[in-house]
Structures are given as C-alpha cells and as structure tokens.
Design an enzyme around this catalytic site. Structure first.
Site, PDB file in Angstrom:
ATOM      1  N   LYS A 115      11.728 -20.658  91.456  1.00 37.53           N
ATOM      2  CA  LYS A 115      11.414 -20.133  90.117  1.00 37.53           C
ATOM      3  C   LYS A 115      12.155 -18.823  89.861  1.00 37.53           C
ATOM      4  CE  LYS A 115       6.851 -22.248  90.114  1.00 37.53           C
ATOM      5  NZ  LYS A 115       5.431 -22.020  90.372  1.00 37.53           N
ATOM      6  N   LEU A 120       3.217 -23.665  99.018  1.00 38.29           N
ATOM      7  CA  LEU A 120       3.731 -24.114  97.726  1.00 38.29           C
ATOM      8  C   LEU A 120       2.868 -23.428  96.676  1.00 38.29           C
ATOM      9  CD1 LEU A 120       4.294 -27.973  98.206  1.00 38.29           C
ATOM     10  CD2 LEU A 120       6.035 -26.183  98.085  1.00 38.29           C
ATOM     11  N   ASP A 121       3.444 -23.094  95.535  1.00 40.00           N
ATOM     12  CA  ASP A 121       2.660 -22.481  94.464  1.00 40.00           C
ATOM     13  C   ASP A 121       1.586 -23.450  93.989  1.00 40.00           C
ATOM     14  OD1 ASP A 121       4.397 -20.351  94.602  1.00 40.00           O
ATOM     15  OD2 ASP A 121       5.698 -21.123  93.011  1.00 40.00           O
ATOM     16  N   HIS A 122       0.580 -22.920  93.333  1.00 42.53           N
ATOM     17  CA  HIS A 122      -0.533 -23.792  92.920  1.00 42.53           C
ATOM     18  C   HIS A 122      -0.052 -24.903  91.988  1.00 42.53           C
ATOM     19  CE1 HIS A 122      -1.304 -22.790  88.674  1.00 42.53           C
ATOM     20  NE2 HIS A 122      -0.708 -21.657  88.991  1.00 42.53           N
TER      21      HIS A 122
END
Ligand code: URA
Length: 237
Positions: A191, A105-107
């Site tokens: 995104k 998962l992205d930060h």
C-alpha cells in the site's frame, strides 16, 4: 522417538491445562487404537501417535504449521481491537498451544497467512535476511500505467526507509490490477509503495509465499490446512 506421559501429550496438543487433561483421561474420554486410556501416567510413544479424544482422531504433532486463507476483516494482532482475530478461524486447541501468525496481513488484506507454534520457524520465516518472495494482487484506484510499473520496479522511497524499495517483479494483470512480488515484508509495504508511486491500493490479496500457492492448497476463504514437509520445503527461497 520420544515417550511422554499421556497428560503431557494432551497438554502439548492444546487440549487444555494439565489438570483438565488429566480429568479428560480419568473420565475415559481419551483412547488410542480404540482402547480407553484412563491413567494419565501412562507413557506413550509420540512418533506416529493418533489419539482419539471425545471419539475424534487427533494426530500428534510436535509443532503445527498451518496455512490459512485469510478473509478480510480479521486482524493478525495478538490483541485484536476492531475485528476478530485470525485465531478465531482455527480450532481452539491452536490458541492453547500458542499458534501465531508468521508475519502479518492487514485486516483488509485477503490470502495466504502462515501460522505456527514453532518459534524458530516463525523467526526464520519473518527474518528480513531470508528474502522469501511473496506474491500479491493489488487492485488500484487509478488505472495502471507503464510508468507506475516502472517506478515500482526501479524503487520508490518510503518515508521511514533509508533506501528506495523495489518490487522483485511487477506485472499489469488488468486495467486496475497489478501482480507484485516483494521479498521484504515491511509494514503496509504494498500500500505504501503504491501511494509513493502516486496511486492507491483499493484491495490486496496474497496468493503465494515462496513456491507455495494458495491455489495448490485448494482452500476457500476462511479455510485452513496443515502444511506437511514437502509444502514447507517450498517456503525456502
Ligand atoms: N503489504 C500491505 O500493504 N499490506 C499487507 O497486508 C501485506 C503487504
């Protein structure tokens, strides 16, 4: 059924190096059913084994399967650079036994992250052939329109992809909120899909993987739990 020497057992559970585990045993810090075990050569049946280390119970597990409610500002990468790594949210034993995130998962993304030290499990779960649906709540910068939903459902072209990528399902949940279900796990996929459709994702949360929901686990942000077989079965598509 398998029997192992006590030092190997402790090492496999992530208590430290073999030397350190032997010292723990010889120092009398390890018990089974209340009996101190001070010989590291003692062999013990691992099936159903519960150790006490420094007086705390530790159930033997050949592998661990973990769900973490990832907060924002933690990185999934092995060598985090700007934020602490997700492993800092788990007991140190898990770092010793090489627990790793299953996918990323992205930060700044919050929500369900699976972690394990079972290589074939990690590989199978991350495989693009597996088609495991993942449910995301995406906040959008611009209001959601029916056209945006249509575009995400019919497929958007990302720069480095050979063919358009489509959401399995996409439902408007608020003026600026979408629930998107994806079965691929491409880099920054939500995104990038939103950007390709002309909007911008301002916050992202993963609420479920396969049939396993974060809500059913009752975790608060930053908390984790072991997953048992019945929960792992929900991850199969
Ligand atoms: N898609 C994204 O863009 N980011 C995530 O963290 C997960 C899916």
């Amino acid at each position: 059924m398998s029997k192992l020497s006590l030092d190997r057992i402790l090492q496999s559970q992530g208590f430290g190096t073999r030397k350190y585990c032997r010292a723990l045993i010889e120092d009398g810090d390890v018990s089974i059913n209340g009996d101190i075990q001070d010989s590291y050569k003692t062999t013990v049946e691992t099936d159903g084994l519960v150790l006490e280390v420094f007086g705390e119970e530790w159930k033997y597990r050949q592998h661990v399967y973990i769900a973490l409610y990832k907060p924002a500002n933690f990185e999934c990468s092995r060598k985090p650079s700007h934020h602490p790594g997700v492993l800092t949210l788990l007991p140190e034993q898990f770092t010793w036994r090489d627990v790793q995130p299953v996918g990323r998962l992205d930060h700044d993304t919050t929500g369900m992250l699976l972690m394990s030290d079972d290589g074939p499990f990690i590989h199978a779960q991350s495989s693009p052939k597996r088609h495991i649906p993942k449910i995301y709540q995406a906040s959008t910068h611009d209001p959601v329109t029916p056209e945006l939903v249509d575009q995400l459902l019919s497929g958007v072209q990302l720069h480095d992809e050979p063919a358009p990528l489509a959401a399995l399902s996409c439902v408007q949940r608020g003026d600026n909120l979408l629930e998107i279900v994806l079965e691929q796990g491409k880099y920054h996929q939500v995104k990038r899909m939103l950007a390709a459709a002309g909007n911008h994702c301002s916050a992202l949360h993963r609420s479920a993987i396969g049939g396993l929901t974060l809500e059913s686990l009752g975790l608060a942000e930053g908390e984790w739990c072991f997953l048992e077989q019945a929960q792992l079965d929900l991850l199969v598509p």
